[in-house]
Design a protein around this motif. Sequence first.
Motif, PDB file in Angstrom:
ATOM      1  N   PHE A 247     -40.853   1.264 -12.483  1.00 24.21           N
ATOM      2  CA  PHE A 247     -41.989   1.012 -13.357  1.00 24.21           C
ATOM      3  C   PHE A 247     -42.568  -0.361 -13.027  1.00 24.21           C
ATOM      4  O   PHE A 247     -41.870  -1.221 -12.513  1.00 24.21           O
ATOM      5  N   THR A 248     -43.831  -0.598 -13.382  1.00 24.53           N
ATOM      6  CA  THR A 248     -44.396  -1.941 -13.280  1.00 24.53           C
ATOM      7  C   THR A 248     -43.874  -2.725 -14.473  1.00 24.53           C
ATOM      8  O   THR A 248     -44.105  -2.333 -15.621  1.00 24.53           O
ATOM      9  N   PRO A 249     -43.152  -3.820 -14.234  1.00 27.92           N
ATOM     10  CA  PRO A 249     -42.494  -4.524 -15.335  1.00 27.92           C
ATOM     11  C   PRO A 249     -43.449  -5.315 -16.218  1.00 27.92           C
ATOM     12  O   PRO A 249     -44.519  -5.733 -15.796  1.00 27.92           O
ATOM     13  N   VAL A 250     -42.997  -5.518 -17.447  1.00 27.80           N
ATOM     14  CA  VAL A 250     -43.672  -6.412 -18.380  1.00 27.80           C
ATOM     15  C   VAL A 250     -43.091  -7.787 -18.131  1.00 27.80           C
ATOM     16  O   VAL A 250     -41.877  -7.955 -18.013  1.00 27.80           O
ATOM     17  N   LEU A 251     -43.945  -8.787 -18.029  1.00 25.01           N
ATOM     18  CA  LEU A 251     -43.523 -10.156 -17.741  1.00 25.01           C
ATOM     19  C   LEU A 251     -43.343 -10.942 -19.034  1.00 25.01           C
ATOM     20  O   LEU A 251     -43.941 -10.602 -20.054  1.00 25.01           O
ATOM     21  N   GLY A 252     -42.570 -11.984 -19.001  1.00 22.33           N
ATOM     22  CA  GLY A 252     -42.384 -12.825 -20.174  1.00 22.33           C
ATOM     23  C   GLY A 252     -41.279 -12.309 -21.072  1.00 22.33           C
ATOM     24  O   GLY A 252     -40.557 -11.384 -20.744  1.00 22.33           O
ATOM     25  N   GLU A 253     -41.141 -12.914 -22.222  1.00 24.54           N
ATOM     26  CA  GLU A 253     -40.108 -12.546 -23.189  1.00 24.54           C
ATOM     27  C   GLU A 253     -40.637 -11.506 -24.174  1.00 24.54           C
ATOM     28  O   GLU A 253     -41.439 -10.670 -23.802  1.00 24.54           O
ATOM     29  N   ALA A 254     -40.247 -11.594 -25.442  1.00 26.44           N
ATOM     30  CA  ALA A 254     -40.593 -10.602 -26.461  1.00 26.44           C
ATOM     31  C   ALA A 254     -42.098 -10.378 -26.588  1.00 26.44           C
ATOM     32  O   ALA A 254     -42.541  -9.281 -26.878  1.00 26.44           O
ATOM     33  N   SER A 255     -42.900 -11.407 -26.363  1.00 26.86           N
ATOM     34  CA  SER A 255     -44.356 -11.241 -26.434  1.00 26.86           C
ATOM     35  C   SER A 255     -44.897 -11.009 -25.027  1.00 26.86           C
ATOM     36  O   SER A 255     -45.871 -11.621 -24.609  1.00 26.86           O
ATOM     37  N   GLY A 256     -44.242 -10.128 -24.277  1.00 28.69           N
ATOM     38  CA  GLY A 256     -44.547  -9.880 -22.876  1.00 28.69           C
ATOM     39  C   GLY A 256     -45.996  -9.539 -22.597  1.00 28.69           C
ATOM     40  O   GLY A 256     -46.771  -9.208 -23.482  1.00 28.69           O
ATOM     41  N   TYR A 257     -46.358  -9.643 -21.317  1.00 25.48           N
ATOM     42  CA  TYR A 257     -47.721  -9.368 -20.885  1.00 25.48           C
ATOM     43  C   TYR A 257     -47.683  -8.669 -19.528  1.00 25.48           C
ATOM     44  O   TYR A 257     -46.672  -8.687 -18.828  1.00 25.48           O
ATOM     45  N   CYS A 258     -48.786  -8.050 -19.157  1.00 29.64           N
ATOM     46  CA  CYS A 258     -48.920  -7.386 -17.866  1.00 29.64           C
ATOM     47  C   CYS A 258     -49.724  -8.285 -16.933  1.00 29.64           C
ATOM     48  O   CYS A 258     -50.752  -8.836 -17.340  1.00 29.64           O
ATOM     49  N   ALA A 259     -49.279  -8.436 -15.698  1.00 28.74           N
ATOM     50  CA  ALA A 259     -49.995  -9.248 -14.718  1.00 28.74           C
ATOM     51  C   ALA A 259     -51.417  -8.739 -14.527  1.00 28.74           C
ATOM     52  O   ALA A 259     -52.330  -9.507 -14.253  1.00 28.74           O
ATOM     53  N   SER A 260     -51.631  -7.435 -14.717  1.00 32.17           N
ATOM     54  CA  SER A 260     -52.954  -6.836 -14.551  1.00 32.17           C
ATOM     55  C   SER A 260     -53.903  -7.201 -15.690  1.00 32.17           C
ATOM     56  O   SER A 260     -55.096  -6.941 -15.607  1.00 32.17           O
ATOM     57  N   GLY A 261     -53.360  -7.766 -16.770  1.00 30.08           N
ATOM     58  CA  GLY A 261     -54.180  -8.067 -17.945  1.00 30.08           C
ATOM     59  C   GLY A 261     -54.179  -6.929 -18.959  1.00 30.08           C
ATOM     60  O   GLY A 261     -54.704  -7.069 -20.053  1.00 30.08           O
ATOM     61  N   GLY A 262     -53.577  -5.792 -18.595  1.00 31.67           N
ATOM     62  CA  GLY A 262     -53.502  -4.650 -19.513  1.00 31.67           C
ATOM     63  C   GLY A 262     -52.487  -4.893 -20.612  1.00 31.67           C
ATOM     64  O   GLY A 262     -51.714  -5.852 -20.574  1.00 31.67           O
ATOM     65  N   GLU A 263     -52.474  -4.017 -21.601  1.00 33.22           N
ATOM     66  CA  GLU A 263     -51.506  -4.096 -22.697  1.00 33.22           C
ATOM     67  C   GLU A 263     -50.203  -3.411 -22.297  1.00 33.22           C
ATOM     68  O   GLU A 263     -50.229  -2.313 -21.740  1.00 33.22           O
ATOM     69  N   PRO A 264     -49.058  -4.039 -22.572  1.00 29.27           N
ATOM     70  CA  PRO A 264     -47.779  -3.364 -22.309  1.00 29.27           C
ATOM     71  C   PRO A 264     -47.648  -2.084 -23.144  1.00 29.27           C
ATOM     72  O   PRO A 264     -48.155  -2.014 -24.260  1.00 29.27           O
ATOM     73  N   LEU A 265     -47.002  -1.089 -22.575  1.00 30.47           N
ATOM     74  CA  LEU A 265     -46.734   0.175 -23.266  1.00 30.47           C
ATOM     75  C   LEU A 265     -45.262   0.202 -23.652  1.00 30.47           C
ATOM     76  O   LEU A 265     -44.416  -0.261 -22.898  1.00 30.47           O
ATOM     77  N   VAL A 266     -44.954   0.747 -24.811  1.00 31.85           N
ATOM     78  CA  VAL A 266     -43.564   0.883 -25.245  1.00 31.85           C
ATOM     79  C   VAL A 266     -43.235   2.367 -25.304  1.00 31.85           C
ATOM     80  O   VAL A 266     -43.969   3.148 -25.904  1.00 31.85           O
ATOM     81  N   ALA A 267     -42.146   2.756 -24.656  1.00 30.94           N
ATOM     82  CA  ALA A 267     -41.733   4.158 -24.628  1.00 30.94           C
ATOM     83  C   ALA A 267     -40.305   4.281 -25.146  1.00 30.94           C
ATOM     84  O   ALA A 267     -39.440   3.520 -24.745  1.00 30.94           O
ATOM     85  N   PRO A 268     -40.032   5.241 -26.047  1.00 34.95           N
ATOM     86  CA  PRO A 268     -38.687   5.416 -26.573  1.00 34.95           C
ATOM     87  C   PRO A 268     -37.773   6.231 -25.670  1.00 34.95           C
ATOM     88  O   PRO A 268     -36.568   6.198 -25.820  1.00 34.95           O
ATOM     89  N   SER A 269     -38.335   6.979 -24.715  1.00 34.88           N
ATOM     90  CA  SER A 269     -37.509   7.792 -23.834  1.00 34.88           C
ATOM     91  C   SER A 269     -38.304   8.196 -22.605  1.00 34.88           C
ATOM     92  O   SER A 269     -39.487   7.948 -22.506  1.00 34.88           O
ATOM     93  N   ILE A 270     -37.621   8.837 -21.681  1.00 38.19           N
ATOM     94  CA  ILE A 270     -38.235   9.353 -20.458  1.00 38.19           C
ATOM     95  C   ILE A 270     -37.880  10.832 -20.373  1.00 38.19           C
ATOM     96  O   ILE A 270     -36.767  11.215 -20.714  1.00 38.19           O
ATOM     97  N   VAL A 271     -38.795  11.658 -19.901  1.00 38.96           N
ATOM     98  CA  VAL A 271     -38.476  13.056 -19.634  1.00 38.96           C
ATOM     99  C   VAL A 271     -38.618  13.261 -18.132  1.00 38.96           C
ATOM    100  O   VAL A 271     -39.663  13.004 -17.565  1.00 38.96           O
ATOM    101  N   VAL A 272     -37.530  13.678 -17.493  1.00 39.98           N
ATOM    102  CA  VAL A 272     -37.487  13.869 -16.052  1.00 39.98           C
ATOM    103  C   VAL A 272     -37.304  15.351 -15.760  1.00 39.98           C
ATOM    104  O   VAL A 272     -36.381  15.968 -16.288  1.00 39.98           O
TER     105      VAL A 272
END
Length: 77
Positions: free
Chosen positions: A18-43
């Motif tokens: 995945f493209t990581p979120v940078l920073g600590e708890a108030s993380g940010y995306c290098a692209s300037g986009g908003e971080p997404l939070v996902a509770p699970s993955i379906v493979v």
Amino acid sequence: MLCGAGAVGGRAATRLTFTPVLGEASGYCASGGEPLVAPSIVVGVAGSRQQLAPDDGGDFALCGHSVGATAFRSAGS
């Protein structure tokens, strides 16, 4: 049937990237986009679905909507 697949009931592994979120708890995306939070993955594996969650059972954050994956390979026990 997967080419080179091991015995029925064997173990396989893949790496998801995945493209990581940078920073600590108030993380940010290098692209300037908003971080997404996902509770699970379906493979999906060979036409079936397996729902996986993070080891700690918590949410995880990522940037963007794309995921990379390696081919499945035999996993050691």
